[in-house]
Motif scaffolding. Structure first.
Motif: not given
Ligand code: GLU
Length: 287
Positions: A68-97
């Motif tokens: 397989w191609e390297t480097p392997v993406r390990r999701q736990s190294d990228h929580f910041g990316d997922y937070e940014a994606a969540l924030n994009a949904l928040r800005e659009k008013g699509l998610v709630y707590r």
């Protein structure tokens, strides 16, 4: 367009024959199309994922003859990316707590005939944000919360495009277009209380980031495609093609699971099995 596909295991246990079947299916699809094969470690669940299982994944897959191609993406190294994606949904008013516990959700579903506990991802719950003051008080108290995607808000945001959502499923018998009905999930949890993201968010994000053109995985994740298509539309991510392959079962027809110790690739290897034997047993020709 060159095919890009991926095998995306979660290191919560040792790989077994079912994973070998899946990994080989994905790998061979890439080979046949002269495409790219990626390995992605989906380890957002920090309590269940263990480094020794990640190590075993590399060892087992290499033993089976995969590369397989390297480097392997390990999701736990990228929580910041997922937070940014969540924030994009928040800005659009699509998610709630959602501050509710699992028990509260189940009780509420039991009382509401239009909600259902029998949905693909477990209970399909539909809620709403709390009044601002109540929410503020809970946040100030440090009460834990998940983020749920409001299906109603998503419908409004997309307009007619919501009803037109579909996915392409390639099967050995041909190609099907399936109408996507993400509402079967209720308002899904998009960011969990414990880790701030979810399989759905992280997986859809990474497939787009890694330019995956073909999502090839077990049919246990078939229903997830309905929700993934919605997320792709909300994020404006490209649409991959799907292939959900059959799941391997034991002699009694039961699906193989991580608890079946005897079928782990490590146990098979230690008992003297050769990679060729495994390939033959799973119906793959030696390459
Ligand atoms: N990480 C998921 C699993 O272990 C696979 C996700 C996917 O292929 O979309 O079942």
């Amino acid at each position: 367009m060159r095919l890009v596909t991926r095998f995306a295991p979660s290191p919560t246990g040792l790989l077994h024959l079912g994973h070998a079947f899946s990994a080989l299916t994905v790998f061979r699809a890439a080979q046949e199309a002269d495409g790219r094969f990626l390995l992605r470690i989906e380890d957002i669940d920090r309590t269940r994922c263990k480094p020794e299982f990640e190590e075993a994944i590399y060892e087992d897959l290499a033993w089976l003859g995969l590369d397989w191609e390297t480097p392997v993406r390990r999701q736990s190294d990228h929580f910041g990316d997922y937070e940014a994606a969540l924030n994009a949904l928040r800005e659009k008013g699509l998610v709630y707590r959602c501050f509710k516990t699992r028990k509260e959700i189940l009780d509420e579903i039991a009382r509401a005939p239009h909600l259902s506990a029998e949905r693909p991802e477990g209970p399909a719950y539909v809620g709403a944000a709390l009044p601002a003051q109540e929410e503020r008080a809970l946040i100030d108290d440090g009460a834990p919360f998940a983020w749920r995607l409001s299906i109603e808000a998503a419908k409004q945001y997309l307009g007619p495009a919501y009803g037109a959502l579909s996915f392409t499923e390639e099967t050995p018998d041909g190609v099907r277009t399936v109408k996507a009905t993400p509402e079967i999930f209720g308002d899904p949890v998009i960011a969990r209380k414990d880790n701030g993201t979810s399989y759905h968010l992280a997986s859809v994000h990474d497939d787009a980031l890694q330019s995956v053109t073909h999502v090839i995985r077990g049919e246990d994740l078939y229903s997830a495609a309905h929700l993934h298509r919605l997320l792709q539309a909300l994020f404006d991510y490209p649409e991959p093609v799907y292939r959900h392959h059959r799941l391997l079962t034991d002699e009694t027809g039961r699906r193989l699971a991580k608890r079946d110790k005897a079928a782990t690739l490590q146990a098979l290897r230690e008992s003297g099995a050769k990679a060729e034997d495994i390939l033959a047993r799973l119906g793959f020709e030696a390459s």
